[in-house]
Write an enzyme that holds these catalytic residues in place. Structure first.
Site, PDB file in Angstrom:
ATOM      1  N   ASP A 186     -19.322  -1.404 -64.497  1.00 28.15           N
ATOM      2  CA  ASP A 186     -19.412  -2.776 -64.010  1.00 28.15           C
ATOM      3  C   ASP A 186     -18.284  -2.831 -62.993  1.00 28.15           C
ATOM      4  OD1 ASP A 186     -18.699  -5.491 -63.588  1.00 28.15           O
ATOM      5  OD2 ASP A 186     -19.884  -6.028 -65.343  1.00 28.15           O
ATOM      6  N   HIS A 187     -18.623  -2.802 -61.718  1.00 24.21           N
ATOM      7  CA  HIS A 187     -17.561  -2.561 -60.735  1.00 24.21           C
ATOM      8  C   HIS A 187     -16.520  -3.683 -60.730  1.00 24.21           C
ATOM      9  CE1 HIS A 187     -19.920  -5.145 -58.036  1.00 24.21           C
ATOM     10  NE2 HIS A 187     -18.834  -5.283 -57.315  1.00 24.21           N
ATOM     11  N   HIS A 219     -21.038  -9.166 -64.639  1.00 24.71           N
ATOM     12  CA  HIS A 219     -19.765  -9.564 -64.027  1.00 24.71           C
ATOM     13  C   HIS A 219     -19.232 -10.871 -64.619  1.00 24.71           C
ATOM     14  CE1 HIS A 219     -20.934  -6.432 -61.401  1.00 24.71           C
ATOM     15  NE2 HIS A 219     -21.500  -7.129 -60.455  1.00 24.71           N
TER      16      HIS A 219
HETATM   17  C1  BG6 Z   1     -23.494  -6.339 -57.579  1.00 17.22           C
HETATM   18  C2  BG6 Z   1     -24.787  -7.080 -57.470  1.00 17.22           C
HETATM   19  O1  BG6 Z   1     -23.305  -5.865 -58.885  1.00 17.22           O
HETATM   20  O2  BG6 Z   1     -22.428  -7.197 -57.236  1.00 17.22           O
HETATM   21  C3  BG6 Z   1     -24.948  -7.633 -56.075  1.00 17.22           C
HETATM   22  O3  BG6 Z   1     -25.852  -6.201 -57.760  1.00 17.22           O
HETATM   23  C4  BG6 Z   1     -23.757  -8.435 -55.675  1.00 17.22           C
HETATM   24  O4  BG6 Z   1     -26.127  -8.425 -55.986  1.00 17.22           O
HETATM   25  C5  BG6 Z   1     -22.475  -7.661 -55.907  1.00 17.22           C
HETATM   26  O5  BG6 Z   1     -23.882  -8.729 -54.301  1.00 17.22           O
HETATM   27  C6  BG6 Z   1     -21.244  -8.493 -55.670  1.00 17.22           C
HETATM   28  O6  BG6 Z   1     -20.133  -7.660 -55.716  1.00 17.22           O
HETATM   29  P1  BG6 Z   1     -18.810  -7.989 -54.920  1.00 17.22           P
HETATM   30  O7  BG6 Z   1     -17.872  -6.891 -55.308  1.00 17.22           O
HETATM   31  O8  BG6 Z   1     -19.172  -7.984 -53.487  1.00 17.22           O
HETATM   32  O9  BG6 Z   1     -18.385  -9.333 -55.408  1.00 17.22           O
END
Ligand code: BG6
Length: 489
Positions: free
Chosen positions: A186-187, A249
């Site tokens: 989960d980045h 997230h």
């Molecule tokens: C991803 C989703 O996990 O997170 C995307 O699949 C989303 O739809 C993105 O745009 C948002 O990530 P960040 O790091 O740009 O807030």
């Protein structure tokens, strides 16, 4: 806080499935490039891309150089690329057939011999989710894990599409990769500011005593994007905002804000506490969902190429979450995320109780709001605290002002990207910032009733691009006598 870790991993081959896709060129390879540029990855490390597109090693390499130049915080130079470019390999093929795995086996054995990668592997699933299970099974069946080195399987989100499919996926991955080898990514957990949530809470003595229902009135967590679905319609149509962002997230952020102090800084101690919080999040019944969940779709979504006409995929969701435990009983956590919103901002706003008795004349405190602690995850990463202060002058007038901490001012720019941290941790075998299977299952238990309820009919409420979602999002908080906070950036 001094935290010591061994920062360089053992040599390994990082095999990326779905290597012609966006995630590989925008995030994964730039992250690997930067790890190498900062000396965090041993020089033997090899990157092996695979997908159906036919590239040679060289073509793949030059494509990556372009995208790394475009997307990486550290730009490649001729000199740096002459090293990194030599670490990049490509094997074309169909991940659902057998042949690819024989080709991969041969290539990886050569790499082990020539570079000394010792049979250590990171298998990275960067494909559409429906292929995760097949690929993991194929790797296992073809004996690609029987190398004598360590094996780690990185699985992108969403992990399953509901509780049942997540359990099935787990069982299928575990057939060849035991739980300790599965790294569910989960980045958001790799973002510096998200990790700082734990440090902020547990490295400072002053917050913990007030971090509860007696002092906190509400928490709002916003993950807002200005972009639409862009090129990802095939994925997005099957996923929607609830499964794309809320299930992972948003609930991860909630868990980090609300968890009890872990007994140690280690993967299981931290994840145990996150699971406890997720277990305590109230599961809404079908009759309650209408009042506590809002779903929306931005105007024009149905006209995006690749989107079904009359699509009922939501591009916005807001949820009121209640945590039924001693610390949080009665404190609402309002979560919202959406595409085509007015700003690209992720932040957590923790609003404290109002003062119990107002000393000042009402006219003197028109602008006095309750204290709010705002944790800005992105952009302008930082933390601010609002408090009431006296306006200089002969009268006692009170106004709310901000006390600010800003990462860039504090530490300079150049913060590592989430994927750098996560890939490095995976190579080091540290699973603290990856989701455990029980966390994922709890998160599905929270969102499944909502998804099921929506499946029975109704449509997302339309909202104007550049607005904060459909009217039902406002109703959701207004019903509690509250309003959404305008994000601070
Ligand atoms: C991803 C989703 O996990 O997170 C995307 O699949 C989303 O739809 C993105 O745009 C948002 O990530 P960040 O790091 O740009 O807030």
């Amino acid at each position: 806080m001094a935290m010591r870790r061994r920062l360089t991993s053992e040599p390994c081959a990082v095999v990326i499935f779905g290597a012609s896709g966006d995630l590989t060129s925008r995030k994964l390879v730039p992250a690997l490039h930067n790890l190498q540029a900062e000396g965090l990855m041993p020089k033997e490390t090899a990157i092996v891309g695979t997908s159906r597109t036919k590239f040679t090693d060289k073509q793949f390499g030059s494509r990556l150089r372009k995208t790394v130049t475009e997307h990486s915080r550290i730009k490649p130079t001729d000199a740096s690329w002459s090293t990194f470019g030599r670490d990049v390999y490509y094997v074309p093929g169909d991940a659902t057939g057998d042949e690819l795995y024989q080709d991969l086996k041969a290539k990886l054995e050569t790499i082990d011999e020539e570079r000394g990668t010792r049979g250590n592997r990171v298998w990275y699933m960067s494909t559409l989710p429906q292929f995760f299970s097949t690929i993991a099974q194929n790797i296992g069946k073809a004996g690609l894990c029987d190398t004598g080195g360590w094996q780690r399987l990185v699985v992108e989100k969403p992990f399953g599409s509901d509780l049942e499919s997540a359990r099935e996926l787990n069982a299928s991955l575990n057939a060849y990769f035991p739980e300790k080898q599965v790294f569910r990514i989960d980045h958001y957990l790799g973002k510096e500011t998200v990790q700082n949530l734990l440090v902020f809470r547990f490295a400072n003595a002053i917050f913990e005593p007030i971090w509860n229902r007696r002092y906190i009135n509400q928490v709002q967590i916003t993950v807002a994007e200005t972009l639409g679905v862009e090129e990802r319609t095939e994925f997005y149509e099957q996923t929607g905002a609830l499964r794309d962002v809320a299930q992972n997230h948003l609930l991860q952020l909630l868990a980090l804000v609300a968890m009890e102090p872990p007994v140690a800084w280690d993967a299981d101690a931290i994840r145990d506490q996150k699971v406890q919080v997720l277990k305590a999040v109230r599961r809404w019944t079908p009759s309650e969902i209408g009042g506590v969940v809002s779903r929306g779709q931005y105007d024009g979504y149905e006209r995006v190429p690749g989107v079904h006409s009359h699509s009922s995929t939501e591009t916005f969701v807001a949820i009121k979450a209640l945590i039924d435990n001693w610390r949080w009983a009665g404190v609402p956590f309002y979560l919202r995320t959406g595409k085509r919103l007015p700003s690209a901002t992720t932040e957590i706003a923790i609003e404290f109780q109002r003062v119990p008795h107002l000393l000042f004349a009402k006219t003197a405190v028109e602008e006095l709001e309750p204290n709010v602690l705002i944790i800005r995850i992105q952009p302008d990463e930082g933390i601010s605290m609002t408090f009431g202060t006296k306006v200089p002058g002969p009268e006692v007038n009170v106004r709310t002002v901000d006390m600010e901490f800003d990462y860039e001012t504090g530490f300079g720019s150049g913060t590592p990207e989430a994927y750098e941290r996560l890939l490095l941790d995976c190579m080091l075998g540290d699973a603290t910032l990856f989701a455990r299977s029980d966390e994922i299952e709890q998160a599905w238990e929270i969102v499944d009733p909502i998804q099921r309820h929506w499946g029975q009919g109704g449509r997302p409420g339309p909202y104007r691009r550049g607005s904060w979602g459909p009217p039902s999002a406002d109703d959701l908080v207004r019903g509690d006598g509250r309003r959404w906070r305008e994000p601070s950036r």
